[in-house]
Design an enzyme around this catalytic site. Structure first.
Site, PDB file in Angstrom:
ATOM      1  N   HIS A 110       0.529  -1.372   0.001  1.00 28.72           N
ATOM      2  CA  HIS A 110       0.027  -0.026   0.166  1.00 28.72           C
ATOM      3  C   HIS A 110       0.744   1.193   0.478  1.00 28.72           C
ATOM      4  CE1 HIS A 110      -1.695   3.451   2.041  1.00 28.72           C
ATOM      5  NE2 HIS A 110      -2.272   3.344   1.688  1.00 28.72           N
ATOM      6  N   HIS A 149      13.124  -2.158   4.282  1.00 27.82           N
ATOM      7  CA  HIS A 149      12.900  -0.623   5.450  1.00 27.82           C
ATOM      8  C   HIS A 149      14.149  -0.337   4.717  1.00 27.82           C
ATOM      9  CE1 HIS A 149      10.034  -1.258   8.447  1.00 27.82           C
ATOM     10  NE2 HIS A 149       9.523  -2.369   7.680  1.00 27.82           N
TER      11      HIS A 149
END
Length: 304
Positions: A110, A149
């Site tokens: 998303h 990340h």
């Protein structure tokens, strides 16, 4: 002071180009094109461009939506932290997307980037940027979570010390299902109300987040899209998609804002997966990869 018309147009032009580049990259992976649907807001002021890919070779359902709307009254979802803005006229534009791959080993992703102006017709208008990206795997892979990340950290790295840590925590806090006491996924970045950097730097940060999304997701999708899987693994994917639906319908402020502001329902709910399942008290077998997802991945964790 409200951003100038030229500044607002620069944001809009960037959002259009971001939608184009993301759709092009994902279409290349899938081999199928997104279908475009343009629409006008019910109040006749603004509208959007929704692009959806359904039943693809890789993407079971994906939506990449651009919207630009103007309204006479900010809805509650946009003013819960800014009650002084309640009832103000507003302008909002953004790109939001959700990609649901076919393969259970490929994660859902998303991304959203947005720009708001409230009270532009008053002496003290307020503007801000917001957005972020997060990933929801159905099977855990440490290299995927770390890559995700690392790219998120890179998106923040030139804008100030500790920004990644701040927005990672905000993401972990936001994408949490209190009624399940679960995280939605492995997190990423989430930020809102950003204007303290000034317009140009705040806009530059939004562009950095938007541009880094495909750098984070594309390698993971390409790595996992052809992994062989069984019906049992597909069933697990559908169960976990249920958590995604629960969050979006109960807690997600973007969904609430769209519905409360009279937005186009089909575009707002494009984030819903095409197939999903709920089973009563469905628990994974102890020591299984499914159990490991819950214990080792769908948790708040330092992935760097």
């Amino acid at each position: 002071m409200a951003p100038t018309l030229d500044q607002r147009n620069a944001v809009k032009n960037y959002l259009h180009s971001l939608q184009e580049s993301i759709c092009d990259a994902l279409s290349f992976i899938d081999g199928n094109e997104f279908v475009e649907d343009t629409w006008q807001h019910a109040n006749g002021r603004g509208g959007g461009r929704t692009r959806v890919l359904s039943g693809g070779k890789v993407i079971e359902k994906g939506g990449v939506n651009f919207s630009h709307v103007l309204g006479d009254k900010l809805p509650p979802a946009a003013t819960h932290k800014r009650p002084e803005l309640a009832g103000k006229k507003f302008e909002a534009m953004g790109v939001s997307l959700v990609i649901h791959p076919q393969n259970p080993y490929a994660p859902t992703s998303h991304m959203n980037v947005r720009f708001f102006i409230a009270g532009a017709d008053t002496e003290q208008p307020v503007w801000w940027f917001g957005g972020g990206f997060d990933m929801t795997p159905y099977y855990g892979f440490e290299e995927d979570a770390r890559h995700w990340h690392q790219v998120a950290h890179s998106a923040c790295s030139t804008f100030g010390h500790g920004l990644y840590e701040k927005y990672k925590k905000w993401c972990d806090d936001y994408f949490h299902l209190p009624h399940r006491n679960e995280q939605r996924g492995v997190g990423g970045l989430f930020y809102d109300d950003l204007n303290e950097l000034g317009f140009e730097q705040s806009f530059a940060f939004m562009k950095s987040v938007g541009d880094h999304y495909i750098k984070a997701y594309q390698p993971i999708l390409e790595r996992r899209k052809d992994t062989p899987f069984t019906q049992q693994q597909r069933d697990w994917q559908l169960l976990r998609r249920g958590r995604y639906v629960e969050f979006n319908l109960v807690y997600d402020r973007g969904t609430l804002f769209g519905l409360q502001s009279g937005g186009r329902t089909e575009s707002i709910l494009m984030s819903m997966p095409p197939k999903v399942a709920w089973e009563y008290h469905a628990l994974p077998e102890e020591g299984s990869p499914e159990a490991q997802l819950l214990s080792d991945y769908i948790v708040v964790k330092d992935w760097l």
